[in-house]
Write a protein that holds these residues in place. Sequence first.
Motif, PDB file in Angstrom:
ATOM      1  N   ALA A  29       0.827  -1.207   0.000  1.00  0.00           N
ATOM      2  CA  ALA A  29       0.000   0.000   0.000  1.00  0.00           C
ATOM      3  C   ALA A  29       0.860   1.255   0.000  1.00  0.00           C
ATOM      4  N   ALA A  30       1.918   1.262   0.792  1.00  0.00           N
ATOM      5  CA  ALA A  30       2.759   2.448   0.933  1.00  0.00           C
ATOM      6  C   ALA A  30       3.756   2.605  -0.213  1.00  0.00           C
ATOM      7  N   GLU A  99     -10.519   6.143  -5.144  1.00  0.00           N
ATOM      8  CA  GLU A  99     -10.175   6.211  -3.724  1.00  0.00           C
ATOM      9  C   GLU A  99      -9.573   4.896  -3.232  1.00  0.00           C
ATOM     10  N   ARG A 103      -5.687   4.570  -1.806  1.00  0.00           N
ATOM     11  CA  ARG A 103      -5.363   4.090  -0.461  1.00  0.00           C
ATOM     12  C   ARG A 103      -4.376   2.927  -0.495  1.00  0.00           C
ATOM     13  N   ASN A 104      -4.256   2.269  -1.636  1.00  0.00           N
ATOM     14  CA  ASN A 104      -3.372   1.110  -1.726  1.00  0.00           C
ATOM     15  C   ASN A 104      -2.677   1.103  -3.076  1.00  0.00           C
ATOM     16  N   ARG A 105      -1.480   1.676  -3.138  1.00  0.00           N
ATOM     17  CA  ARG A 105      -0.744   1.817  -4.392  1.00  0.00           C
ATOM     18  C   ARG A 105      -0.438   0.473  -5.028  1.00  0.00           C
ATOM     19  N   SER A 168       1.154  11.814   2.264  1.00  0.00           N
ATOM     20  CA  SER A 168       0.365  10.968   3.157  1.00  0.00           C
ATOM     21  C   SER A 168      -0.774  10.328   2.375  1.00  0.00           C
ATOM     22  N   THR A 169      -1.362   9.317   2.976  1.00  0.00           N
ATOM     23  CA  THR A 169      -2.510   8.667   2.349  1.00  0.00           C
ATOM     24  C   THR A 169      -3.651   9.655   2.192  1.00  0.00           C
ATOM     25  N   ASN A 170      -3.892  10.483   3.201  1.00  0.00           N
ATOM     26  CA  ASN A 170      -4.977  11.470   3.120  1.00  0.00           C
ATOM     27  C   ASN A 170      -4.764  12.446   1.967  1.00  0.00           C
ATOM     28  N   ARG A 172      -3.008  11.829  -0.731  1.00  0.00           N
ATOM     29  CA  ARG A 172      -3.170  11.048  -1.969  1.00  0.00           C
ATOM     30  C   ARG A 172      -4.655  10.850  -2.283  1.00  0.00           C
ATOM     31  N   VAL A 173      -5.469  10.582  -1.255  1.00  0.00           N
ATOM     32  CA  VAL A 173      -6.913  10.402  -1.453  1.00  0.00           C
ATOM     33  C   VAL A 173      -7.539  11.721  -1.923  1.00  0.00           C
TER      34      VAL A 173
END
Length: 189
Positions: A29-30, A99, A103-105, A168-170, A172-173
Amino acid sequence: MIDRLPQTLRSDALDNRERILDAARALFAAEGMDVPMREIARRAGVGPATLYRRFPTKQALATEAFTEQMYACHAIVEEGLADPDPWHGLCLVIEKLCELHARNRGFTTAFTSAFPHAMDLAAMREQALTSLAELARRARDSGRLRPDFVLDDLILMLMANGSLHATSTNARVAASRRFAALAIRAFQA
């Protein structure tokens, strides 16, 4: 997933397996699919031999790690198909898939065929794409989707969405939501 395991799996082996899957999901994910197997083993607190005994290839590990996301993807597409307004359903699918992928690349890579021979993922992916094609056909027939839209446009959009980089994930979303809105406008007739 656990139903497919042999009944004789010891509790420590089951714990190791779950730690490996948790580490793989977090790292995929990261960082995406390029993360080395040794790093997954290190993060899981197991040796490489333990990792390879449970998952002999990265493909096998990715298949198991992303099964949950594939079910979520399938549910999103089914939700879009169930919408009586096919254009609204397609927009919903685009927003939610963007979305999910943001959240999961690693999931984007797996979904867009990094592992085309992973049978579980391939079959689920094909089912989702068939349903997406039906939804797109209905949206096109309603006159709201561009007549020149092809399913590959959606795959390209998901690949571009998966390439969004943020701290951050946020973030990216948030970027993914903006990108989805732009894509929807581009797809609209």
